[in-house]
Design a protein around this motif. Structure first.
Motif, PDB file in Angstrom:
ATOM      1  N   ARG A 296      -4.717  12.481   3.516  1.00 35.91           N
ATOM      2  CA  ARG A 296      -5.222  13.321   2.549  1.00 35.91           C
ATOM      3  C   ARG A 296      -5.770  14.582   3.078  1.00 35.91           C
ATOM      4  NH1 ARG A 296      -9.068   8.730   1.340  1.00 35.91           N
ATOM      5  NH2 ARG A 296      -7.932   7.679  -0.217  1.00 35.91           N
TER       6      ARG A 296
ATOM      7  N   VAL B 100      -0.505   8.217  -0.373  1.00 38.18           N
ATOM      8  CA  VAL B 100      -1.154   8.300   0.880  1.00 38.18           C
ATOM      9  C   VAL B 100      -1.446   6.824   1.466  1.00 38.18           C
ATOM     10  CG1 VAL B 100      -3.660   8.278   1.202  1.00 38.18           C
ATOM     11  CG2 VAL B 100      -2.620   9.974  -0.338  1.00 38.18           C
ATOM     12  N   ALA B 101      -1.470   5.770   0.652  1.00 33.47           N
ATOM     13  CA  ALA B 101      -1.559   4.341   1.279  1.00 33.47           C
ATOM     14  C   ALA B 101      -0.363   4.010   1.794  1.00 33.47           C
ATOM     15  CB  ALA B 101      -1.974   3.354  -0.069  1.00 33.47           C
TER      16      ALA B 101
ATOM     17  N   HIS C 199      -5.010   6.865   9.566  1.00 32.77           N
ATOM     18  CA  HIS C 199      -6.012   6.799   8.538  1.00 32.77           C
ATOM     19  C   HIS C 199      -5.817   7.584   7.487  1.00 32.77           C
ATOM     20  CE1 HIS C 199     -10.017   6.333   6.853  1.00 32.77           C
ATOM     21  NE2 HIS C 199     -10.363   5.468   7.583  1.00 32.77           N
ATOM     22  N   LYS C 200      -6.021   6.971   6.176  1.00 35.17           N
ATOM     23  CA  LYS C 200      -5.890   7.607   4.964  1.00 35.17           C
ATOM     24  C   LYS C 200      -6.321   9.062   4.832  1.00 35.17           C
ATOM     25  CE  LYS C 200      -5.604   3.343   2.229  1.00 35.17           C
ATOM     26  NZ  LYS C 200      -6.141   2.472   1.360  1.00 35.17           N
TER      27      LYS C 200
ATOM     28  N   SER D 198       0.121   6.152   4.988  1.00 35.17           N
ATOM     29  CA  SER D 198      -0.884   5.525   6.196  1.00 35.17           C
ATOM     30  C   SER D 198      -0.599   4.353   6.912  1.00 35.17           C
ATOM     31  CB  SER D 198      -2.137   5.735   5.611  1.00 35.17           C
ATOM     32  OG  SER D 198      -2.394   4.548   4.728  1.00 35.17           O
TER      33      SER D 198
END
Length: 95
Positions: free
Chosen positions: A57, A42-43, A52-53, A46
């Motif tokens: 998600r 995710v990081a 944005h994270k 992004s």
């Protein structure tokens, strides 16, 4: 023989294709990329796609579907959220 590095070209084409997508497909695409990346995906995604994270998600959640989560969520007892308990193939959705 000389080695050729194609990673730059692949990233450039990936970003071009991403820029042409509508919003929902972008969200699903970054969710899929995060799932492929695995731990800390995710990081990474992004940062790579400059989103944005929470968007990443949400894309992952849309891909997975409405299945039971092991975490806790407080809901009123009168109107619980409908979820599927088992991750079997859903013939209606084709997944």
């Amino acid at each position: 023989m000389k080695k050729v590095d194609f990673t730059y070209d692949i990233d450039k084409h990936k970003m071009f294709i991403y820029s042409q997508m509508p919003e929902r497909l972008k969200r699903l695409y970054v969710g899929l990329e995060a799932m492929k990346a695995g731990y800390n995906g995710v990081a990474e995604v992004s940062e790579q796609f400059d989103v944005h994270k929470h968007t990443v998600r949400r894309g992952k959640k849309e891909l997975i579907g409405n299945y039971k989560n092991a975490g806790r969520e407080w809901e009123t007892s009168k109107h619980p959220k409908e979820v599927k308990v088992y991750d079997f193939i859903d013939k209606e959705l084709g997944k």
